[in-house]
Design a protein around this motif. Structure first.
Motif, PDB file in Angstrom:
ATOM      1  N   ASN A   1       3.025   0.384   5.695  1.00 23.56           N
ATOM      2  CA  ASN A   1       3.880   1.484   6.132  1.00 23.56           C
ATOM      3  C   ASN A   1       5.039   0.961   6.972  1.00 23.56           C
ATOM      4  O   ASN A   1       4.846   0.122   7.844  1.00 23.56           O
ATOM      5  CB  ASN A   1       3.068   2.477   6.966  1.00 23.56           C
ATOM      6  N   GLY A   2       6.248   1.444   6.694  1.00 19.91           N
ATOM      7  CA  GLY A   2       7.404   1.150   7.522  1.00 19.91           C
ATOM      8  C   GLY A   2       8.210  -0.084   7.165  1.00 19.91           C
ATOM      9  O   GLY A   2       9.239  -0.340   7.779  1.00 19.91           O
TER      10      GLY A   2
ATOM     11  N   LYS B   1       0.809  -1.229   0.000  1.00 19.31           N
ATOM     12  CA  LYS B   1       0.000   0.000   0.000  1.00 19.31           C
ATOM     13  C   LYS B   1       0.838   1.273   0.000  1.00 19.31           C
ATOM     14  O   LYS B   1       0.468   2.259  -0.628  1.00 19.31           O
ATOM     15  CB  LYS B   1      -0.936   0.018   1.208  1.00 19.31           C
ATOM     16  N   ASP B   2       1.940   1.287   0.731  1.00 21.68           N
ATOM     17  CA  ASP B   2       2.820   2.452   0.821  1.00 21.68           C
ATOM     18  C   ASP B   2       2.024   3.723   1.085  1.00 21.68           C
ATOM     19  O   ASP B   2       1.994   4.647   0.276  1.00 21.68           O
ATOM     20  CB  ASP B   2       3.660   2.580  -0.448  1.00 21.68           C
ATOM     21  N   ILE B   3       1.391   3.780   2.245  1.00 26.18           N
ATOM     22  CA  ILE B   3       0.486   4.886   2.557  1.00 26.18           C
ATOM     23  C   ILE B   3       1.161   6.257   2.573  1.00 26.18           C
ATOM     24  O   ILE B   3       0.488   7.266   2.386  1.00 26.18           O
ATOM     25  CB  ILE B   3      -0.281   4.640   3.872  1.00 26.18           C
ATOM     26  N   ASP B   4       2.476   6.302   2.770  1.00 22.61           N
ATOM     27  CA  ASP B   4       3.200   7.575   2.749  1.00 22.61           C
ATOM     28  C   ASP B   4       3.845   7.867   1.392  1.00 22.61           C
ATOM     29  O   ASP B   4       4.465   8.911   1.221  1.00 22.61           O
ATOM     30  CB  ASP B   4       4.303   7.587   3.815  1.00 22.61           C
ATOM     31  N   SER B   5       3.722   6.950   0.456  1.00 19.58           N
ATOM     32  CA  SER B   5       4.312   7.093  -0.885  1.00 19.58           C
ATOM     33  C   SER B   5       5.812   7.380  -0.842  1.00 19.58           C
ATOM     34  O   SER B   5       6.323   8.185  -1.618  1.00 19.58           O
ATOM     35  CB  SER B   5       3.600   8.192  -1.669  1.00 19.58           C
ATOM     36  N   ASP B   6       6.515   6.687   0.069  1.00 20.90           N
ATOM     37  CA  ASP B   6       7.950   6.933   0.198  1.00 20.90           C
ATOM     38  C   ASP B   6       8.767   5.647   0.316  1.00 20.90           C
ATOM     39  O   ASP B   6       9.904   5.662   0.763  1.00 20.90           O
ATOM     40  CB  ASP B   6       8.230   7.817   1.416  1.00 20.90           C
ATOM     41  N   SER B   7       8.197   4.524  -0.099  1.00 26.55           N
ATOM     42  CA  SER B   7       8.846   3.238   0.110  1.00 26.55           C
ATOM     43  C   SER B   7       9.469   2.684  -1.153  1.00 26.55           C
ATOM     44  O   SER B   7       9.001   2.942  -2.257  1.00 26.55           O
ATOM     45  CB  SER B   7       7.820   2.223   0.638  1.00 26.55           C
TER      46      SER B   7
END
Length: 74
Positions: free
Chosen positions: A57-58, A5-11
């Protein structure tokens, strides 16, 4: 493979597949997936990676900080 999902769009994680005693992770720009197993990375780390994968996330940060090179080598 389930899309991360990459909810922060930074992965750097693209997707993952969860099994009983391992998790396989696909990274953006990587030619192959990486499998982290109980035997290679430890059950505590694998279970935490499973939770983070479901959360979306993370996961990338956790891998880099805890198990980066502890993947199954074939």
């Amino acid at each position: 493979m389930e899309r991360y999902k990459d909810i922060d769009s930074d992965s750097g994680v693209l997707g993952y597949e969860i099994n009983n005693d391992n998790i396989t992770v696909w990274f953006h720009g990587s030619a192959r997936p990486y499998t982290y197993s109980y035997a290679s990375a430890g059950s505590i780390h694998v279970e935490e990676m499973k939770k983070l994968a479901h959360l979306g996330n993370g996961l990338n940060a956790y891998i880099n900080n805890n198990v980066k090179f502890k993947y199954v080598r074939s």
